[in-house]
Design a protein around this motif. Structure first.
Motif, PDB file in Angstrom:
ATOM      1  N   GLY A 155       4.405 -19.815 -10.494  1.00 23.14           N
ATOM      2  CA  GLY A 155       5.758 -19.887 -11.021  1.00 23.14           C
ATOM      3  C   GLY A 155       6.665 -18.943 -10.276  1.00 23.14           C
ATOM      4  N   SER A 156       7.466 -18.214 -11.002  1.00 23.61           N
ATOM      5  CA  SER A 156       8.419 -17.290 -10.395  1.00 23.61           C
ATOM      6  C   SER A 156       7.687 -16.104  -9.770  1.00 23.61           C
ATOM      7  CB  SER A 156       9.404 -16.788 -11.453  1.00 23.61           C
ATOM      8  OG  SER A 156       8.743 -15.897 -12.342  1.00 23.61           O
ATOM      9  N   PRO A 157       8.355 -15.371  -8.860  1.00 22.41           N
ATOM     10  CA  PRO A 157       7.712 -14.184  -8.286  1.00 22.41           C
ATOM     11  C   PRO A 157       7.263 -13.178  -9.355  1.00 22.41           C
ATOM     12  CG  PRO A 157       9.596 -14.786  -6.959  1.00 22.41           C
ATOM     13  CD  PRO A 157       9.630 -15.672  -8.189  1.00 22.41           C
ATOM     14  N   ALA A 158       8.108 -12.932 -10.340  1.00 21.06           N
ATOM     15  CA  ALA A 158       7.726 -11.977 -11.386  1.00 21.06           C
ATOM     16  C   ALA A 158       6.529 -12.481 -12.170  1.00 21.06           C
ATOM     17  CB  ALA A 158       8.905 -11.718 -12.323  1.00 21.06           C
ATOM     18  N   ALA A 159       6.527 -13.756 -12.538  1.00 19.82           N
ATOM     19  CA  ALA A 159       5.418 -14.316 -13.316  1.00 19.82           C
ATOM     20  C   ALA A 159       4.113 -14.253 -12.527  1.00 19.82           C
ATOM     21  CB  ALA A 159       5.718 -15.754 -13.726  1.00 19.82           C
ATOM     22  N   THR A 160       4.173 -14.617 -11.259  1.00 23.41           N
ATOM     23  CA  THR A 160       2.971 -14.613 -10.431  1.00 23.41           C
ATOM     24  C   THR A 160       2.413 -13.201 -10.315  1.00 23.41           C
ATOM     25  OG1 THR A 160       3.816 -16.515  -9.222  1.00 23.41           O
ATOM     26  CG2 THR A 160       2.058 -15.273  -8.172  1.00 23.41           C
ATOM     27  N   GLN A 161       3.275 -12.228 -10.107  1.00 25.22           N
ATOM     28  CA  GLN A 161       2.809 -10.846 -10.001  1.00 25.22           C
ATOM     29  C   GLN A 161       2.334 -10.305 -11.349  1.00 25.22           C
ATOM     30  OE1 GLN A 161       6.146  -9.040  -8.008  1.00 25.22           O
ATOM     31  NE2 GLN A 161       5.315  -9.536  -5.992  1.00 25.22           N
TER      32      GLN A 161
ATOM     33  N   ALA B 283       4.398 -12.868 -18.387  1.00 23.29           N
ATOM     34  CA  ALA B 283       4.445 -13.852 -17.295  1.00 23.29           C
ATOM     35  C   ALA B 283       5.068 -15.150 -17.783  1.00 23.29           C
ATOM     36  CB  ALA B 283       3.044 -14.100 -16.742  1.00 23.29           C
ATOM     37  N   ARG B 284       4.747 -15.560 -18.987  1.00 23.39           N
ATOM     38  CA  ARG B 284       5.346 -16.773 -19.547  1.00 23.39           C
ATOM     39  C   ARG B 284       6.850 -16.574 -19.755  1.00 23.39           C
ATOM     40  NH1 ARG B 284       3.394 -19.671 -24.242  1.00 23.39           N
ATOM     41  NH2 ARG B 284       4.405 -21.345 -23.085  1.00 23.39           N
ATOM     42  N   VAL B 285       7.240 -15.400 -20.234  1.00 22.85           N
ATOM     43  CA  VAL B 285       8.661 -15.102 -20.409  1.00 22.85           C
ATOM     44  C   VAL B 285       9.361 -15.159 -19.050  1.00 22.85           C
ATOM     45  CG1 VAL B 285      10.315 -13.285 -21.039  1.00 22.85           C
ATOM     46  CG2 VAL B 285       8.354 -13.758 -22.529  1.00 22.85           C
ATOM     47  N   ALA B 286       8.724 -14.597 -18.026  1.00 26.34           N
ATOM     48  CA  ALA B 286       9.315 -14.584 -16.679  1.00 26.34           C
ATOM     49  C   ALA B 286       9.396 -15.986 -16.079  1.00 26.34           C
ATOM     50  CB  ALA B 286       8.517 -13.658 -15.762  1.00 26.34           C
ATOM     51  N   ASN B 287       8.620 -16.911 -16.602  1.00 22.19           N
ATOM     52  CA  ASN B 287       8.683 -18.318 -16.179  1.00 22.19           C
ATOM     53  C   ASN B 287       9.613 -19.091 -17.111  1.00 22.19           C
ATOM     54  OD1 ASN B 287       7.284 -18.695 -13.810  1.00 22.19           O
ATOM     55  ND2 ASN B 287       5.311 -19.019 -14.797  1.00 22.19           N
ATOM     56  N   ASP B 288      10.838 -18.606 -17.230  1.00 16.45           N
ATOM     57  CA  ASP B 288      11.856 -19.268 -18.047  1.00 16.45           C
ATOM     58  C   ASP B 288      11.354 -19.522 -19.465  1.00 16.45           C
ATOM     59  OD1 ASP B 288      14.344 -20.358 -18.618  1.00 16.45           O
ATOM     60  OD2 ASP B 288      13.815 -22.343 -17.834  1.00 16.45           O
ATOM     61  N   HIS B 289      10.801 -18.478 -20.060  1.00 17.91           N
ATOM     62  CA  HIS B 289      10.268 -18.533 -21.428  1.00 17.91           C
ATOM     63  C   HIS B 289       9.251 -19.662 -21.607  1.00 17.91           C
ATOM     64  CE1 HIS B 289      13.603 -15.794 -21.999  1.00 17.91           C
ATOM     65  NE2 HIS B 289      12.891 -15.313 -23.007  1.00 17.91           N
ATOM     66  N   GLY B 290       8.422 -19.835 -20.589  1.00 14.60           N
ATOM     67  CA  GLY B 290       7.350 -20.829 -20.644  1.00 14.60           C
ATOM     68  C   GLY B 290       7.743 -22.196 -20.126  1.00 14.60           C
ATOM     69  N   ARG B 291       9.032 -22.452 -19.997  1.00 19.04           N
ATOM     70  CA  ARG B 291       9.467 -23.776 -19.545  1.00 19.04           C
ATOM     71  C   ARG B 291       9.076 -24.048 -18.094  1.00 19.04           C
ATOM     72  NH1 ARG B 291      13.440 -22.151 -23.181  1.00 19.04           N
ATOM     73  NH2 ARG B 291      14.666 -21.077 -21.587  1.00 19.04           N
ATOM     74  N   ALA B 292       8.902 -23.004 -17.293  1.00 19.44           N
ATOM     75  CA  ALA B 292       8.508 -23.172 -15.887  1.00 19.44           C
ATOM     76  C   ALA B 292       7.043 -22.816 -15.655  1.00 19.44           C
ATOM     77  CB  ALA B 292       9.411 -22.323 -14.991  1.00 19.44           C
ATOM     78  N   ASP B 293       6.259 -22.683 -16.749  1.00 17.53           N
ATOM     79  CA  ASP B 293       4.820 -22.433 -16.593  1.00 17.53           C
ATOM     80  C   ASP B 293       4.191 -23.570 -15.797  1.00 17.53           C
ATOM     81  OD1 ASP B 293       4.643 -20.009 -17.951  1.00 17.53           O
ATOM     82  OD2 ASP B 293       4.078 -20.934 -19.858  1.00 17.53           O
ATOM     83  N   VAL B 294       3.237 -23.230 -14.979  1.00 18.05           N
ATOM     84  CA  VAL B 294       2.465 -24.225 -14.238  1.00 18.05           C
ATOM     85  C   VAL B 294       1.155 -24.390 -15.004  1.00 18.05           C
ATOM     86  CG1 VAL B 294       1.406 -24.825 -12.041  1.00 18.05           C
ATOM     87  CG2 VAL B 294       3.532 -23.482 -12.072  1.00 18.05           C
ATOM     88  N   LEU B 295       0.986 -25.560 -15.613  1.00 16.39           N
ATOM     89  CA  LEU B 295      -0.164 -25.787 -16.487  1.00 16.39           C
ATOM     90  C   LEU B 295      -1.343 -26.389 -15.739  1.00 16.39           C
ATOM     91  CD1 LEU B 295       1.676 -27.214 -19.632  1.00 16.39           C
ATOM     92  CD2 LEU B 295       1.035 -24.828 -19.134  1.00 16.39           C
ATOM     93  N   TRP B 296      -2.516 -26.007 -16.185  1.00 12.76           N
ATOM     94  CA  TRP B 296      -3.755 -26.570 -15.658  1.00 12.76           C
ATOM     95  C   TRP B 296      -3.866 -28.017 -16.125  1.00 12.76           C
ATOM     96  CZ3 TRP B 296      -8.802 -26.382 -18.668  1.00 12.76           C
ATOM     97  CH2 TRP B 296      -9.868 -26.909 -17.916  1.00 12.76           C
ATOM     98  N   VAL B 297      -4.216 -28.903 -15.206  1.00 11.67           N
ATOM     99  CA  VAL B 297      -4.472 -30.305 -15.505  1.00 11.67           C
ATOM    100  C   VAL B 297      -5.970 -30.519 -15.289  1.00 11.67           C
ATOM    101  CG1 VAL B 297      -3.926 -32.696 -14.944  1.00 11.67           C
ATOM    102  CG2 VAL B 297      -2.153 -30.931 -14.740  1.00 11.67           C
ATOM    103  N   PRO B 298      -6.760 -30.522 -16.351  1.00  9.62           N
ATOM    104  CA  PRO B 298      -8.220 -30.656 -16.186  1.00  9.62           C
ATOM    105  C   PRO B 298      -8.582 -31.923 -15.425  1.00  9.62           C
ATOM    106  CG  PRO B 298      -7.675 -30.054 -18.447  1.00  9.62           C
ATOM    107  CD  PRO B 298      -6.384 -30.391 -17.755  1.00  9.62           C
ATOM    108  N   GLY B 299      -9.331 -31.745 -14.354  1.00 14.40           N
ATOM    109  CA  GLY B 299      -9.753 -32.886 -13.551  1.00 14.40           C
ATOM    110  C   GLY B 299      -8.621 -33.594 -12.848  1.00 14.40           C
ATOM    111  N   GLY B 300      -7.477 -32.966 -12.719  1.00 11.19           N
ATOM    112  CA  GLY B 300      -6.286 -33.604 -12.180  1.00 11.19           C
ATOM    113  C   GLY B 300      -6.379 -34.010 -10.717  1.00 11.19           C
TER     114      GLY B 300
END
Length: 190
Positions: free
Chosen positions: A120-126, A171-188
């Motif tokens: 996600g964002s630099p802050a979230a990733t760090q 980290a979720r807050v830094a990702n636009d309050h979770g809206r920009a979270d990158v979610l795991w897609v099982p078996g994606g």
């Protein structure tokens, strides 16, 4: 008050370092590995602060100071001999403050639908990077506490456990309050 007049002392040239008690141990000792990991976590938080919003930056600045308190506690193992100074320890009040901050940040987030990837964002990733270093510090502290004669305070263990939780929520807050979270897609990618 700490005063450092000289940065190099040559006392560690043979592969040992001193604890706050004066005891010298191998630099490869688990206690020094633990202290070093807490120091690494503090450095990662310094990087996070380059990208953090002002309210989070203030929290992280306080936590950086508290990590020095944790390092001081780890550098002063509880022993039978009285110390010529007051032993600095992490307190239950510091743990409770982290819990309150976690609850406040988490209240504004949508519930998770999947695991969050460290992206996600630099802050979230760090912040995710900091979270993984906090978890490593916790594992080392638990391992140290399991060794005979190597006590680690209960509040210190709870503190580092809560800190990794706080870093995840932050980290979720830094990702636009979770809206920009990158979610795991099982078996994606099958």
């Amino acid at each position: 008050m700490v005063r450092l007049n000289k940065i190099y002392t040559r006392t560690g040239d043979a592969g040992t370092s001193g604890l706050a008690t004066g005891e010298r141990r191998s630099k490869a000792d688990l206690r020094f590995e633990t202290i070093g990991t807490v120091d690494e976590l503090n450095a990662v938080l310094g990087l996070v602060r380059l990208h953090a919003a002002p309210d989070l930056d203030a929290v992280l600045a306080r936590i950086q100071n508290e990590l020095f308190d944790l390092g001081a506690e780890l550098a002063t193992p509880q022993g039978d001999e009285p110390l010529p100074f007051e032993r600095l320890t992490v307190t239950d009040a510091q743990v409770e403050r982290l819990e309150g901050e976690i609850d406040a940040m988490n209240a504004a987030l949508e519930p998770l639908r999947s695991f969050v990837l460290p992206a996600g964002s630099p802050a979230a990733t760090q912040l995710h990077h900091a979270r993984t270093v906090a978890r490593r510090a916790e594992r080392l502290m638990v391992g140290l506490a399991a060794r005979p004669g190597e006590a680690v305070g209960g509040a210190a263990l709870r503190y580092v456990n809560r800190l990794s939780d706080l870093l995840f929520v932050a980290a979720r807050v830094a990702n636009d309050h979770g809206r920009a979270d990158v979610l795991w897609v099982p078996g994606g990618s099958r």
